[in-house]
Motif scaffolding. Structure first.
Motif, PDB file in Angstrom:
ATOM      1  N   LEU A  20       6.068  76.470  23.760  1.00 51.78           N
ATOM      2  CA  LEU A  20       5.438  77.226  24.852  1.00 51.78           C
ATOM      3  C   LEU A  20       6.315  78.112  25.679  1.00 51.78           C
ATOM      4  O   LEU A  20       7.257  77.701  26.167  1.00 51.78           O
ATOM      5  N   PRO A  21       5.821  79.439  25.750  1.00 53.76           N
ATOM      6  CA  PRO A  21       6.740  80.319  26.821  1.00 53.76           C
ATOM      7  C   PRO A  21       6.657  79.629  28.088  1.00 53.76           C
ATOM      8  O   PRO A  21       5.699  79.152  28.555  1.00 53.76           O
ATOM      9  N   VAL A  22       7.704  79.958  28.695  1.00 58.37           N
ATOM     10  CA  VAL A  22       7.762  79.481  30.124  1.00 58.37           C
ATOM     11  C   VAL A  22       6.463  79.600  31.223  1.00 58.37           C
ATOM     12  O   VAL A  22       6.318  78.644  32.031  1.00 58.37           O
ATOM     13  N   LYS A  23       6.231  80.833  31.039  1.00 55.90           N
ATOM     14  CA  LYS A  23       5.312  81.248  32.164  1.00 55.90           C
ATOM     15  C   LYS A  23       3.717  80.459  31.756  1.00 55.90           C
ATOM     16  O   LYS A  23       3.033  80.279  32.573  1.00 55.90           O
ATOM     17  N   LEU A  24       3.572  80.203  30.557  1.00 58.76           N
ATOM     18  CA  LEU A  24       2.514  79.212  30.234  1.00 58.76           C
ATOM     19  C   LEU A  24       2.756  77.836  30.318  1.00 58.76           C
ATOM     20  O   LEU A  24       1.727  76.928  30.682  1.00 58.76           O
ATOM     21  N   PHE A  25       3.881  77.477  30.339  1.00 64.43           N
ATOM     22  CA  PHE A  25       4.343  76.026  30.363  1.00 64.43           C
ATOM     23  C   PHE A  25       3.997  75.668  31.708  1.00 64.43           C
ATOM     24  O   PHE A  25       3.720  74.613  32.102  1.00 64.43           O
TER      25      PHE A  25
ATOM     26  N   SER B 193      10.851  80.298  23.793  1.00 62.78           N
ATOM     27  CA  SER B 193      10.053  78.999  24.243  1.00 62.78           C
ATOM     28  C   SER B 193      10.770  78.625  25.552  1.00 62.78           C
ATOM     29  O   SER B 193      11.865  79.015  26.199  1.00 62.78           O
ATOM     30  N   THR B 194      10.131  77.610  26.163  1.00 65.10           N
ATOM     31  CA  THR B 194      10.609  77.009  27.822  1.00 65.10           C
ATOM     32  C   THR B 194      11.911  76.300  27.212  1.00 65.10           C
ATOM     33  O   THR B 194      12.637  76.448  28.044  1.00 65.10           O
ATOM     34  N   ASP B 195      11.907  75.503  26.167  1.00 63.56           N
ATOM     35  CA  ASP B 195      13.220  75.059  25.576  1.00 63.56           C
ATOM     36  C   ASP B 195      14.198  75.977  25.676  1.00 63.56           C
ATOM     37  O   ASP B 195      15.296  75.619  26.064  1.00 63.56           O
ATOM     38  N   ASN B 196      14.080  77.143  25.040  1.00 64.21           N
ATOM     39  CA  ASN B 196      15.301  78.152  25.019  1.00 64.21           C
ATOM     40  C   ASN B 196      15.523  78.791  26.292  1.00 64.21           C
ATOM     41  O   ASN B 196      16.678  78.693  26.417  1.00 64.21           O
ATOM     42  N   PHE B 197      14.509  78.764  27.035  1.00 65.80           N
ATOM     43  CA  PHE B 197      14.771  79.249  28.420  1.00 65.80           C
ATOM     44  C   PHE B 197      15.526  78.459  29.305  1.00 65.80           C
ATOM     45  O   PHE B 197      16.758  78.692  29.983  1.00 65.80           O
ATOM     46  N   LEU B 198      15.361  76.987  29.227  1.00 71.36           N
ATOM     47  CA  LEU B 198      15.911  76.226  30.077  1.00 71.36           C
ATOM     48  C   LEU B 198      17.382  75.874  29.432  1.00 71.36           C
ATOM     49  O   LEU B 198      18.462  75.595  30.137  1.00 71.36           O
TER      50      LEU B 198
END
Length: 474
Positions: A186-191, A153-158
């Motif tokens: 949401l995955p980061v590319k969609l977020f 997810s975007t949370d994981n990425f950040l």
């Protein structure tokens, strides 16, 4: 029968539905196509979550509030409607973080509250030394490209790039659910694809400084119209005059012989059409598509309710006016409010107004309690928080609030992985039946996404209708 096959029904007159209808209308006129269309809306007016009120001669958006120029470029769309020159851009710097106890104002360039350049992390107020060190080391040495993997997810990425504390206190408050969805789902590319550009590389900030500064929070990054966002939905409705049918609740959509669909309305009326464009909330759509969902399973969403409180204040009663446009409040605070914006600090037309006009947003995923309370209780809670943040010495001159029940749908991360997979056949299966499914959260969130998706739905529908016409007239 052939005339019925040439009819298109668009369900929902939010920005997606209006855009889809506008693009369908344009294609019919420009290509001289033999199709007709109707736009069906359950309520007594168009616009969905775009709701503009008038106060003392000012247009105030109490629902969706602004476009972000850092997201999808829709200038061509606005130019086609004659609205590009009607825009007004934000002023007054950026939103400031209020953590429930104190204001934390960072002077460094930021993107949604996060440092735009890695070396500025040391200037970030409110972060512990350990958090700053972790963010700096992660950004400097770690090179794992989590943004390429939809399982993250975007949370994981950040968190991987900048650390947990940065995510909770600097990023999350600046990403409201109703505009971006949930960063946990949401995955980061969609977020937000800009996050990949800024934080997706091993050495954050190695690109040219001038290029990255275009993403910086601050004046000019948001815009609305002089007469509010209703200027957009109103202009679209003007172009669609004669095709919009209000107070028409769709009860069901079913299949008929000879490639026809039956749309039942209000439990009493019905119409036969060749195709249907769905732009309503996914939970609502599942209800009237029930005859199809038994065969073609569509993922069910969990939805969040959101609200906006509007206040008119005597300027003399405000003792603690924010330096920027207003405040954002992190989840990890005792406050229910998520954002407070002083319109006089944000939009040029309000600069010299006699009173202060303030909008307070509230409602987050997994926090439905406040939204479900009675009106007077909600207002008491929000007024108390506003009084504390702005240090009010008297009651507001006017106060009211607006709520949107179950307006922001959320799919699980696993559902998203399936929906983003190239082999995902659900939407294709509906399209084979002449049903083109969209709606908030299906392919993204926010008004820019609504316009983008409305255009896509229109293109797919026109292609399908052309194929029907070719088979009917070989």
């Amino acid at each position: 029968m052939e005339k019925l096959k040439r009819r298109i029904a668009i369900i929902g007159s939010g920005l997606r539905g209006l855009t889809a209808a506008y693009e369908i209308d344009k294609a019919i006129r420009e290509q001289n196509l033999p199709f007709e269309y109707v736009l069906l809306e359950e309520r007594a007016g168009v616009g969905g979550m775009i709701h503009t009120i008038e106060m003392d001669g000012y247009a105030i958006d109490v629902g969706a509030s602004a476009f972000d120029s850092r997201r999808a470029d829709i200038s061509d769309f606005l130019q086609g409607l004659g609205l590009e020159e009607e825009r007004q851009f934000s002023i007054g710097g950026k939103l400031v973080l209020f953590d429930g106890n104190a204001v934390i104002e960072d002077t460094m360039p930021t993107y949604h509250g996060m440092p735009l350049f890695l070396h500025d992390i040391w200037q970030a107020g409110g972060l512990t030394l350990d958090a700053k060190l972790r963010a700096f080391m992660n950004g400097l040495f770690l090179s794992k490209n989590l943004h390429e993997n939809p399982e993250y997810s975007t949370d994981n990425f950040l968190e991987f790039r900048l650390g947990r504390e940065v995510v909770d206190y600097m990023a999350e408050p600046y990403y409201p659910d109703n505009v971006y969805g949930s960063m946990e789902l949401l995955p980061v590319k969609l977020f937000d694809e800009n996050l990949v550009t800024i934080y997706g590389k091993t050495h954050i900030g190695k690109q040219k400084r001038e290029h990255l500064l275009r993403y910086a929070d601050g004046s000019g990054q948001e815009y609305t119209f002089r007469k509010g966002l209703a200027a957009l939905t109103g202009r679209l409705a003007e172009r669609l005059e004669g095709h919009i049918y209000l107070n028409q609740k769709v009860k069901s959509v079913g299949r008929l012989p000879e490639e026809l669909l039956l749309v039942e309305l209000n439990g009493r009326e019905s119409m036969r059409v060749g195709s249907v464009v769905v732009t309503t909330n996914p939970q609502e759509s599942l209800g009237f598509l029930e005859s199809f969902t038994r065969e073609i399973a569509f993922p069910k969403a969990q939805s969040t309710s959101v609200g906006t409180a509007f206040f008119k204040l005597d300027k003399k009663t405000v003792k603690n006016l924010p330096d920027g446009q207003g405040y954002v409040i992190p989840r990890r605070s005792s406050f229910h409010s998520t954002k407070i914006v002083v319109l006089n600090r944000k939009w040029p037309l309000f600069e010299h107004a006699e009173h202060y006009y303030v909008l307070v947003e509230f409602g987050r995923r997994l926090e439905e309690t406040l939204i479900e309370l009675a009106d007077d209780l909600v207002m008491d809670i929000i007024k108390h928080e506003l009084k504390e943040m702005l240090d009010l010495t008297a009651e507001p001159l006017q106060a009211t609030f607006y709520r949107w029940e179950k307006a922001v749908p959320h799919f699980s991360l696993q559902q998203r992985q399936e929906m983003l997979d190239e082999g995902y056949q659900v939407c294709a299966a509906y399209a084979k039946n002449g049903i083109f499914v969209g709606g908030n959260g299906i392919t993204g969130y926010g008004m820019e996404n609504a316009i983008k998706e409305g255009k896509r739905l229109a293109d797919e529908t026109i292609r399908y209708m052309k194929n029907l016409e070719e088979h009917a007239n070989p």
